[in-house]
Design an enzyme around this catalytic site. Structure first.
Site, short mmCIF file in Angstrom:
data_model
loop_
_atom_site.label_atom_id
_atom_site.label_comp_id
_atom_site.label_asym_id
_atom_site.label_seq_id
_atom_site.Cartn_x
_atom_site.Cartn_y
_atom_site.Cartn_z
N TYR A 199 37.19 -5.01 112.22
CA TYR A 199 36.82 -6.17 112.35
C TYR A 199 35.06 -5.99 112.44
O TYR A 199 34.78 -5.37 113.51
CB TYR A 199 37.09 -6.65 113.52
N LEU A 208 45.14 -22.02 116.89
CA LEU A 208 44.55 -23.09 116.57
C LEU A 208 44.44 -23.08 115.24
O LEU A 208 43.45 -23.64 114.60
CB LEU A 208 43.08 -22.83 117.03
N ARG A 245 43.19 -21.14 112.99
CA ARG A 245 41.59 -20.74 112.86
C ARG A 245 40.60 -21.59 113.14
O ARG A 245 39.66 -21.87 112.26
CB ARG A 245 41.64 -19.93 111.44
N GLY A 246 40.98 -22.45 113.98
CA GLY A 246 39.85 -23.75 114.37
C GLY A 246 40.27 -25.12 113.69
O GLY A 246 40.09 -26.14 113.96
N SER A 284 41.98 -27.16 116.32
CA SER A 284 41.09 -27.43 117.38
C SER A 284 40.57 -28.51 117.97
O SER A 284 40.27 -28.70 118.98
CB SER A 284 40.02 -26.37 117.36
N1 LIG Z 1 47.20 -9.49 113.24
C1 LIG Z 1 46.59 -10.03 112.30
O1 LIG Z 1 47.05 -10.17 111.21
C2 LIG Z 1 45.44 -10.99 112.75
C3 LIG Z 1 45.11 -12.11 112.04
C4 LIG Z 1 43.84 -12.89 112.35
C5 LIG Z 1 43.44 -12.71 113.60
N2 LIG Z 1 44.06 -11.81 114.53
C6 LIG Z 1 43.63 -11.60 116.16
O2 LIG Z 1 43.96 -12.87 116.85
C7 LIG Z 1 42.75 -13.40 117.19
C8 LIG Z 1 42.85 -14.82 117.18
O3 LIG Z 1 42.95 -15.46 116.02
P1 LIG Z 1 42.12 -16.69 115.35
O4 LIG Z 1 40.66 -16.26 115.81
O5 LIG Z 1 42.36 -16.70 113.93
O6 LIG Z 1 42.69 -17.77 116.04
P2 LIG Z 1 42.29 -19.08 116.39
O7 LIG Z 1 42.32 -18.98 117.79
O8 LIG Z 1 43.26 -19.93 115.73
O9 LIG Z 1 41.03 -19.65 115.75
C9 LIG Z 1 39.80 -19.14 116.37
C10 LIG Z 1 38.64 -20.16 115.89
O10 LIG Z 1 39.07 -21.45 116.40
C11 LIG Z 1 37.87 -22.27 116.47
N3 LIG Z 1 37.98 -22.77 117.85
C12 LIG Z 1 37.61 -24.21 118.17
N4 LIG Z 1 37.91 -24.48 119.38
C13 LIG Z 1 38.23 -23.35 120.00
C14 LIG Z 1 38.78 -22.80 121.32
N5 LIG Z 1 38.64 -23.90 122.23
N6 LIG Z 1 39.14 -21.73 121.59
C15 LIG Z 1 39.13 -20.73 120.72
N7 LIG Z 1 38.57 -21.12 119.53
C16 LIG Z 1 38.40 -22.28 119.21
C17 LIG Z 1 36.58 -21.24 116.63
O11 LIG Z 1 35.92 -21.28 115.53
P3 LIG Z 1 34.34 -21.66 115.52
O12 LIG Z 1 33.84 -20.44 116.26
O13 LIG Z 1 34.10 -21.21 114.06
O14 LIG Z 1 34.42 -22.98 115.73
C18 LIG Z 1 37.48 -19.95 116.48
O15 LIG Z 1 36.61 -18.95 115.97
C19 LIG Z 1 41.51 -12.81 116.36
O16 LIG Z 1 40.55 -12.69 117.04
C20 LIG Z 1 42.27 -11.50 116.20
O17 LIG Z 1 41.99 -10.52 117.16
C21 LIG Z 1 45.15 -11.07 114.26
#
Ligand SMILES: NC(=O)c1ccc[n+]([C@@H]2O[C@H](COP(=O)([O-])OP(=O)(O)OC[C@H]3O[C@@H](n4cnc5c(N)ncnc54)[C@H](OP(=O)(O)O)[C@@H]3O)[C@@H](O)[C@H]2O)c1
Length: 335
Positions: free
Chosen positions: A60, A210, A212-213, A216
């Site tokens: 990352y 979420l 990926r937003g 959200s």
């Molecule tokens: N194992 C794997 O293959 C894999 C793949 C992907 C991720 N991950 C891990 O899982 C974690 C979470 O995944 P993700 O970031 O894709 O998931 P997510 O929580 O579905 O999406 C996060 C995005 O949602 C938006 N958002 C809007 N309101 C929010 C709120 N209240 N809280 C949090 N986010 C909000 C933000 O985008 P904006 O900031 O642009 O508004 C944020 O970047 C990653 O950080 C990573 O550590 C693992």
């Protein structure tokens, strides 16, 4: 449904963590520019609020995310935090993606660099980001098992693997948790992977709760997406698919508003409601988003709420796959 306890044991052998983890990926990569000062403030606010599980990957931002976590942990007690690190994704200096290497030598080398960047002498959960098609899972797990024996790693995790790989891995060494995408619109694990994890006593750290937003409640049809933003390539964020998917979000909004909570809180609470063996990782990279996400822990979904949510967003309701075709091919969990 009762409110979840504040802490959760990850699987039969895993560590006890906060009921919600913080995923740090978006602070360094994949979702366009992030503000470093705000990222560190978000990490510290999460720790202050009792979040103990931080999820990262060495790829990352090519080490940037681990350096950020190191900064945020300054002055904190290392023992109060569980750091989950993924490795194996190979990247070029131009940020390109070069495939996966989870061979024993690459596994041990990656861990050595990770420990230096995090300035720590152990990692709580170490896991290959994807199954390396060229390396039997027993060899990858065996290499991490050597690192466990040597004290550099506490627990072995996996990411996006299917039921057969879970079984083979668990036969080689106890596995703490499987990290896998799980949300209202990404439920494919429910058929085989989740029951197998439960049978084997393996916990779930759910990402993309979420979507990926998208789920959200803050995403809009006209939001500009940068050239390197994952969402610019994700089928669910394109054209008619996006319009369809945002209609699902509006249906969720009606339910959320009736409960006096936000869409994101309903989406996170829904994943949490799937079982106490599931720890949602939220990808907040700003303190306001973090506060919203943490609020989901206080949301109790009644059976009537769950029925309404199911009617609004039934399984398979989303338009578009959760990854573009080239990335779907790397998901052992989907084969
Ligand atoms: N194992 C794997 O293959 C894999 C793949 C992907 C991720 N991950 C891990 O899982 C974690 C979470 O995944 P993700 O970031 O894709 O998931 P997510 O929580 O579905 O999406 C996060 C995005 O949602 C938006 N958002 C809007 N309101 C929010 C709120 N209240 N809280 C949090 N986010 C909000 C933000 O985008 P904006 O900031 O642009 O508004 C944020 O970047 C990653 O950080 C990573 O550590 C693992």
């Amino acid at each position: 449904m009762t409110t979840r306890p504040a802490r959760t044991k990850l699987g039969t052998i895993g560590p006890t963590t906060s009921a919600l983890g913080l995923g740090c990926m978006g602070m360094s990569d994949l979702y366009g520019p992030a503000d470093e000062t705000e990222s560190i403030a978000t990490l510290r606010a999460a720790l202050d609020a009792g979040v103990t599980l931080l999820d990262t990957g060495d790829f990352y931002g090519m080490g940037h995310n681990e350096l950020l976590i190191h900064d945020a942990l300054r002055g904190r007690d290392r023992a109060d935090v569980q750091i989950s690190v993924k490795f194996g994704a190979q990247r070029g200096p131009d940020s390109s993606w070069l495939g996966y290497d989870a061979s024993p030598a690459a596994t041990k080398t990656a861990l050595a660099y990770t420990l230096r960047r995090l300035r720590t002498d152990y990692i709580d959960i170490y896991r290959p980001a994807r199954l390396d098609p060229n390396v039997p899972i027993e060899e990858t797990v065996g290499a991490i098992a050597d690192l466990v024996k040597a004290g550099y790693v506490r627990h072995i995790g996996l990411s996006e693997v299917g039921a057969d790989t879970l079984r083979r891995a668990a036969a080689a060494h106890p596995i703490s948790d499987l990290q896998i995408e799980y949300s209202l619109i990404s439920r494919s694990l429910e058929h085989e992977v989740l029951p197998t994890a439960r049978e084997l006593g393996i916990g779930i750290t759910a990402y993309g709760v979420l979507s990926r937003g998208l789920l959200s409640g803050h995403w809009t049809n006209d939001r500009a997406i940068g050239a390197t933003d994952f969402r610019g390539f994700s089928p669910r964020f394109q054209g008619d698919n996006l319009t369809h998917n945002l209609n699902l979000v509006e249906a969720l909004r009606t339910i959320a508003e009736a409960k006096g909570v936000s869409v994101a809180q309903v989406a996170i609470a829904w994943v949490a409601s799937r079982g106490e063996d599931i720890v949602p990782l939220v990808g907040a990279r700003r303190r306001d988003r973090l506060a919203e996400a943490l609020g989901a822990l206080d949301v109790t979904l009644t059976q009537a709420d769950l029925d309404a949510i199911e009617a609004a967003v039934p399984a398979g309701a989303a338009a578009g796959d959760r990854y573009a075709a080239a990335q779907m091919a790397h998901l052992d969990s989907e084969h």
